[in-house]
Design an enzyme around this catalytic site. Sequence first.
Site, PDB file in Angstrom:
ATOM      1  N   GLU A   1     -30.624 -70.551 -79.152  1.00  0.00           N
ATOM      2  CA  GLU A   1     -30.341 -71.682 -78.216  1.00  0.00           C
ATOM      3  C   GLU A   1     -30.679 -71.458 -76.859  1.00  0.00           C
ATOM      4  O   GLU A   1     -30.242 -70.769 -76.138  1.00  0.00           O
ATOM      5  CB  GLU A   1     -28.888 -72.059 -78.301  1.00  0.00           C
ATOM      6  N   SER A   2     -31.903 -72.315 -76.398  1.00  0.00           N
ATOM      7  CA  SER A   2     -32.292 -72.101 -75.066  1.00  0.00           C
ATOM      8  C   SER A   2     -31.400 -72.235 -74.107  1.00  0.00           C
ATOM      9  O   SER A   2     -31.337 -71.298 -72.998  1.00  0.00           O
ATOM     10  CB  SER A   2     -33.505 -73.085 -74.970  1.00  0.00           C
TER      11      SER A   2
ATOM     12  N   LYS B   1     -43.038 -68.524 -91.864  1.00  0.00           N
ATOM     13  CA  LYS B   1     -42.362 -67.457 -91.156  1.00  0.00           C
ATOM     14  C   LYS B   1     -42.597 -66.297 -91.771  1.00  0.00           C
ATOM     15  O   LYS B   1     -42.175 -66.017 -92.934  1.00  0.00           O
ATOM     16  CB  LYS B   1     -40.678 -68.013 -91.023  1.00  0.00           C
TER      17      LYS B   1
ATOM     18  N   VAL C   1     -36.833 -70.059 -83.227  1.00  0.00           N
ATOM     19  CA  VAL C   1     -37.140 -69.606 -81.948  1.00  0.00           C
ATOM     20  C   VAL C   1     -36.835 -70.740 -80.805  1.00  0.00           C
ATOM     21  O   VAL C   1     -36.918 -71.794 -81.388  1.00  0.00           O
ATOM     22  CB  VAL C   1     -38.892 -69.262 -81.971  1.00  0.00           C
TER      23      VAL C   1
ATOM     24  N   CYS D   1     -43.610 -74.077 -77.871  1.00  0.00           N
ATOM     25  CA  CYS D   1     -42.366 -74.881 -78.056  1.00  0.00           C
ATOM     26  C   CYS D   1     -41.609 -74.938 -76.548  1.00  0.00           C
ATOM     27  O   CYS D   1     -41.587 -73.867 -75.873  1.00  0.00           O
ATOM     28  CB  CYS D   1     -41.565 -73.811 -78.762  1.00  0.00           C
TER      29      CYS D   1
END
Lengths: 241, 241
Positions: B80-81, B55, B68, B28
């Site tokens: 939230e990156s 999951k 993720v 990801c």
Amino acid sequence: MSSKHLAKGSVEPPAVPNSLRFYSMRFCPYVQRVKLVLNAKGTPHDTVFIDLSDKPEWYLEKYPAGKVPALNYDGKFLSESLLLADFLDEIYPEPPLWNSPLQKILDKIFIESFGKVGSLFYKLIMTTTEVEKANFDELVVSLKSVEDELAQRGTKFFGGTSPKMVDYMIWPWFERLDAIEPYTKGKYAIPFNEQLKHLAKWKASMISDKAVASYYVTPEKHAEHFTKRKAGLPAFDILNE
Amino acid sequence: MSSKHLAKGSVEPPAVPNSLRFYSMRFCPYVQRVKLVLNAKGTPHDTVFIDLSDKPEWYLEKYPAGKVPALNYDGKFLSESLLLADFLDEIYPEPPLWNSPLQKILDKIFIESFGKVGSLFYKLIMTTTEVEKANFDELVVSLKSVEDELAQRGTKFFGGTSPKMVDYMIWPWFERLDAIEPYTKGKYAIPFNEQLKHLAKWKASMISDKAVASYYVTPEKHAEHFTKRKAGLPAFDILNE
């Protein structure tokens, strides 16, 4: 400064010394977020209103993205309400509008999830010919999770004992939610006093906050704006009429 | 820790003392953003890989959003990156990964506009039966504006003399852009050395950065992941095979 929205053929008002230039549209909820932060910080700023349906040439020339809200800072055009809110909090630290770093990210995740309320509201008001019961019910359900969040926090404001960034970032939609009643001529109204009691109390407290009060627009005026906009009529300058 | 992605029926690995638990999926790009910040900060963390196609019950029970990347911090699930990147920079200030507040908001606006490259890349690779020339050309055009940005900055990295947040936030897509060539069996390749020379040099410098190098995946492995995923085959654990 003119409080009229400037369109094609206009000239940009001259710069104001020691003041941030803020590009605005009077009825934009994202503009309102930034305005509330400027108000809460007491940051000197001067507002230029942009007619979004007919943007001035000088604006697009200086700033091709042509968005609002925007701030001109050090010659740079800065946009995006949440980024601007953070930026203002960094360069004008007093009063601080975020709590701890952990609470800050939790609040930001909450603000992001609150986006759903905004989408459902605009869908309800602007994208269907008539307000539909199913859309209204869906909006009320989404507000219940906001009510639960406030109840769980157990504080007067989402941010604690006084309004913080989290309160200001979601406020603009609450001002507009009250417009559903005049907009639908009484057919629909969000059941704040029945099912959303924490939010009802919070709304009353928010309206007493100085930063909020000085930029407040009544439900009737918001409803008039939505009605005119949906009919394709000029709707930006109705507070000056 | 298992480097296998955990699915339904698994048990969560026990907590590791003095370590942040990081929920991940190895391929990801948003996970990678956070991983690069953790690496750059030297933050002790332990990774639990989540099988996003199946999951684990324990994950959804603890964290209904089930997303993720996520960090478990103080019992809270944080996601939230970009928000996680900011949060990590606040709680682990060394080395600082943002420049001045003004440069920070400019970088964030740039990172947001970079989202277009990511969308065009995934459209090219994942949503059409075959890679289409028009989509490829559109992607190259969007990369040219990234090239121009770096040229205009005139620095080795977007962030200056060393990689900063802005570099780490866009890097994951550059690793994947090199996968277009093996993925299309040589039919298409981004013309880094011909038309995107600043980016070509920057890529080489990024790959030498310790935070980047220790999580690097080859173009061939990325291509294998995309091919398998598109065919609906298990594609998460291919680095362990």
